[in-house]
Design a protein around this motif. Sequence first.
Motif, PDB file in Angstrom:
ATOM      1  N   CYS A   2     -78.303  30.659 -39.443  1.00 57.08           N
ATOM      2  CA  CYS A   2     -77.345  29.958 -40.284  1.00 57.08           C
ATOM      3  C   CYS A   2     -76.811  30.887 -41.372  1.00 57.08           C
ATOM      4  O   CYS A   2     -77.305  31.999 -41.562  1.00 57.08           O
ATOM      5  CB  CYS A   2     -78.009  28.743 -40.920  1.00 57.08           C
ATOM      6  SG  CYS A   2     -78.859  27.656 -39.755  1.00 57.08           S
ATOM      7  N   ARG A   3     -75.805  30.421 -42.091  1.00 57.49           N
ATOM      8  CA  ARG A   3     -75.241  31.151 -43.223  1.00 57.49           C
ATOM      9  C   ARG A   3     -75.192  30.224 -44.432  1.00 57.49           C
ATOM     10  O   ARG A   3     -74.961  29.020 -44.305  1.00 57.49           O
ATOM     11  CB  ARG A   3     -73.840  31.666 -42.933  1.00 57.49           C
ATOM     12  CG  ARG A   3     -73.679  32.553 -41.706  1.00 57.49           C
ATOM     13  CD  ARG A   3     -74.181  33.994 -41.914  1.00 57.49           C
ATOM     14  NE  ARG A   3     -75.615  34.087 -41.688  1.00 57.49           N
ATOM     15  CZ  ARG A   3     -76.324  35.206 -41.840  1.00 57.49           C
ATOM     16  NH1 ARG A   3     -75.730  36.300 -42.262  1.00 57.49           N
ATOM     17  NH2 ARG A   3     -77.613  35.215 -41.601  1.00 57.49           N
ATOM     18  N   LEU A  26     -66.604  29.941 -44.867  1.00 58.30           N
ATOM     19  CA  LEU A  26     -65.786  29.439 -43.770  1.00 58.30           C
ATOM     20  C   LEU A  26     -65.469  30.559 -42.782  1.00 58.30           C
ATOM     21  O   LEU A  26     -65.526  30.357 -41.557  1.00 58.30           O
ATOM     22  CB  LEU A  26     -64.497  28.826 -44.323  1.00 58.30           C
ATOM     23  CG  LEU A  26     -63.585  28.115 -43.316  1.00 58.30           C
ATOM     24  CD1 LEU A  26     -64.317  26.972 -42.626  1.00 58.30           C
ATOM     25  CD2 LEU A  26     -62.328  27.600 -44.009  1.00 58.30           C
ATOM     26  N   SER A  29     -68.429  31.358 -40.588  1.00 56.48           N
ATOM     27  CA  SER A  29     -68.745  30.398 -39.527  1.00 56.48           C
ATOM     28  C   SER A  29     -68.276  30.893 -38.166  1.00 56.48           C
ATOM     29  O   SER A  29     -68.814  30.496 -37.127  1.00 56.48           O
ATOM     30  CB  SER A  29     -68.136  29.019 -39.837  1.00 56.48           C
ATOM     31  OG  SER A  29     -66.710  29.052 -39.799  1.00 56.48           O
ATOM     32  N   GLN A  30     -67.279  31.772 -38.142  1.00 59.20           N
ATOM     33  CA  GLN A  30     -66.787  32.343 -36.888  1.00 59.20           C
ATOM     34  C   GLN A  30     -66.989  33.852 -36.785  1.00 59.20           C
ATOM     35  O   GLN A  30     -66.939  34.402 -35.680  1.00 59.20           O
ATOM     36  CB  GLN A  30     -65.296  32.034 -36.716  1.00 59.20           C
ATOM     37  CG  GLN A  30     -64.985  30.573 -36.495  1.00 59.20           C
ATOM     38  CD  GLN A  30     -63.503  30.329 -36.276  1.00 59.20           C
ATOM     39  OE1 GLN A  30     -62.708  30.381 -37.205  1.00 59.20           O
ATOM     40  NE2 GLN A  30     -63.130  30.086 -35.033  1.00 59.20           N
ATOM     41  N   ASN A  40     -71.345  30.322 -36.063  1.00 59.81           N
ATOM     42  CA  ASN A  40     -72.270  29.295 -36.548  1.00 59.81           C
ATOM     43  C   ASN A  40     -71.529  27.966 -36.510  1.00 59.81           C
ATOM     44  O   ASN A  40     -70.833  27.609 -37.467  1.00 59.81           O
ATOM     45  CB  ASN A  40     -72.731  29.617 -37.967  1.00 59.81           C
ATOM     46  CG  ASN A  40     -73.481  30.931 -38.058  1.00 59.81           C
ATOM     47  OD1 ASN A  40     -74.694  30.976 -37.956  1.00 59.81           O
ATOM     48  ND2 ASN A  40     -72.740  32.025 -38.229  1.00 59.81           N
ATOM     49  N   GLY A  41     -71.644  27.249 -35.399  1.00 59.73           N
ATOM     50  CA  GLY A  41     -70.788  26.094 -35.174  1.00 59.73           C
ATOM     51  C   GLY A  41     -71.498  24.776 -34.971  1.00 59.73           C
ATOM     52  O   GLY A  41     -70.908  23.838 -34.431  1.00 59.73           O
ATOM     53  N   PHE A  44     -72.138  21.632 -40.654  1.00 61.49           N
ATOM     54  CA  PHE A  44     -72.057  22.239 -41.979  1.00 61.49           C
ATOM     55  C   PHE A  44     -72.392  21.179 -43.016  1.00 61.49           C
ATOM     56  O   PHE A  44     -72.493  19.977 -42.713  1.00 61.49           O
ATOM     57  CB  PHE A  44     -70.654  22.793 -42.237  1.00 61.49           C
ATOM     58  CG  PHE A  44     -69.593  21.724 -42.335  1.00 61.49           C
ATOM     59  CD1 PHE A  44     -69.302  21.127 -43.546  1.00 61.49           C
ATOM     60  CD2 PHE A  44     -68.910  21.307 -41.207  1.00 61.49           C
ATOM     61  CE1 PHE A  44     -68.338  20.122 -43.633  1.00 61.49           C
ATOM     62  CE2 PHE A  44     -67.945  20.311 -41.280  1.00 61.49           C
ATOM     63  CZ  PHE A  44     -67.664  19.718 -42.490  1.00 61.49           C
ATOM     64  N   PRO A  63     -67.942  21.946 -36.206  1.00 58.34           N
ATOM     65  CA  PRO A  63     -67.905  23.309 -36.756  1.00 58.34           C
ATOM     66  C   PRO A  63     -67.079  23.317 -38.039  1.00 58.34           C
ATOM     67  O   PRO A  63     -66.097  22.593 -38.163  1.00 58.34           O
ATOM     68  CB  PRO A  63     -67.220  24.110 -35.648  1.00 58.34           C
ATOM     69  CG  PRO A  63     -67.390  23.300 -34.403  1.00 58.34           C
ATOM     70  CD  PRO A  63     -67.391  21.868 -34.835  1.00 58.34           C
ATOM     71  N   ALA A  64     -67.473  24.131 -38.987  1.00 63.41           N
ATOM     72  CA  ALA A  64     -66.795  24.135 -40.289  1.00 63.41           C
ATOM     73  C   ALA A  64     -65.301  24.396 -40.153  1.00 63.41           C
ATOM     74  O   ALA A  64     -64.486  23.812 -40.872  1.00 63.41           O
ATOM     75  CB  ALA A  64     -67.440  25.187 -41.189  1.00 63.41           C
ATOM     76  N   TRP A  65     -64.929  25.271 -39.217  1.00 61.72           N
ATOM     77  CA  TRP A  65     -63.509  25.617 -39.067  1.00 61.72           C
ATOM     78  C   TRP A  65     -62.685  24.496 -38.437  1.00 61.72           C
ATOM     79  O   TRP A  65     -61.465  24.544 -38.444  1.00 61.72           O
ATOM     80  CB  TRP A  65     -63.360  26.892 -38.237  1.00 61.72           C
ATOM     81  CG  TRP A  65     -63.790  26.731 -36.798  1.00 61.72           C
ATOM     82  CD1 TRP A  65     -63.048  26.222 -35.768  1.00 61.72           C
ATOM     83  CD2 TRP A  65     -65.065  27.067 -36.235  1.00 61.72           C
ATOM     84  NE1 TRP A  65     -63.781  26.219 -34.602  1.00 61.72           N
ATOM     85  CE2 TRP A  65     -65.026  26.749 -34.858  1.00 61.72           C
ATOM     86  CE3 TRP A  65     -66.234  27.617 -36.755  1.00 61.72           C
ATOM     87  CZ2 TRP A  65     -66.106  26.948 -34.001  1.00 61.72           C
ATOM     88  CZ3 TRP A  65     -67.317  27.828 -35.914  1.00 61.72           C
ATOM     89  CH2 TRP A  65     -67.239  27.487 -34.554  1.00 61.72           C
ATOM     90  N   ILE A  86     -73.690  26.554 -43.267  1.00 67.83           N
ATOM     91  CA  ILE A  86     -73.183  26.374 -41.912  1.00 67.83           C
ATOM     92  C   ILE A  86     -74.334  26.635 -40.959  1.00 67.83           C
ATOM     93  O   ILE A  86     -75.120  27.558 -41.156  1.00 67.83           O
ATOM     94  CB  ILE A  86     -71.979  27.296 -41.622  1.00 67.83           C
ATOM     95  CG1 ILE A  86     -72.270  28.741 -42.008  1.00 67.83           C
ATOM     96  CG2 ILE A  86     -70.738  26.787 -42.340  1.00 67.83           C
ATOM     97  CD1 ILE A  86     -71.168  29.706 -41.680  1.00 67.83           C
TER      98      ILE A  86
END
Length: 263
Positions: A2-3, A26, A29-30, A40-41, A44, A63-65, A86
Amino acid sequence: MCRIAAYTGPAIPLENIIVRPRHSLLTQSQHANEAKLAVNGDGFGISWYGQDERPGLYRDVLPAWADDNLTNLCRMVRSHLFIAHIRASTVGETSRANCHPFALGRWSFCHNGQIPHFGRIKRRMMAALPDALFDARRGTTDSEMIFLTMQAHGLDTDPAAAIAATLRDIGPEDASGPVKLTCVFSDGQGLFAFRHASSGDSPTLYLSGVLDNGGRAVASEPLCGMTDRWTALPCNMLCRITAEGVQTEEIGPSRAAALQAAE
């Protein structure tokens, strides 16, 4: 892995840490640079503090994005202290209950890492929780169990002792692999950060210098993408970050052994 990104200081829009920096959470996350997986999807979440001592909490499995609500929330909400996470799942299915941060009372908590032998110790750790904390458990992750176990060991009064006792409960690594913990958590007054690995390297966590507005940030990867402006936090040292500065306290095997001998 994770981040994580977190902030404490004068109130700012959440987007200043989570969305706008060149290597924001953000973006990570990709395009994570210092994790096993670049993407990281698996959900979040954000916890933030305002006038109420209990944090606000927003989590989702997208996913955050992929969630426009996240960027709008980050643009409109201001806070003097917040934690964002995330997820790249290792234990527990993708569900809102398993998304970080976790919150209980005035505390919020997120984690990056894993307990490889969690399946063998989970029942023992659950049984050791007081009834109120057992009933507070909502998900199935090792991360939430770490948080609740820290609460059981007196997080409210002595965070360093609570971490040491939790590490003792988790036990040493076995054939499954090393225990790795990088935790960021808060009581609404200070921001706490801790890294640990039973062997090898623990997941990364960096501390910024004093930002332009007088605040500080911690993040799994430097948000500006330039490591020379950030300091890697040391392993087995609990860092408490406030507007006044950074305090550190060592947490290692000797502390856990001393707690065990005192019981």
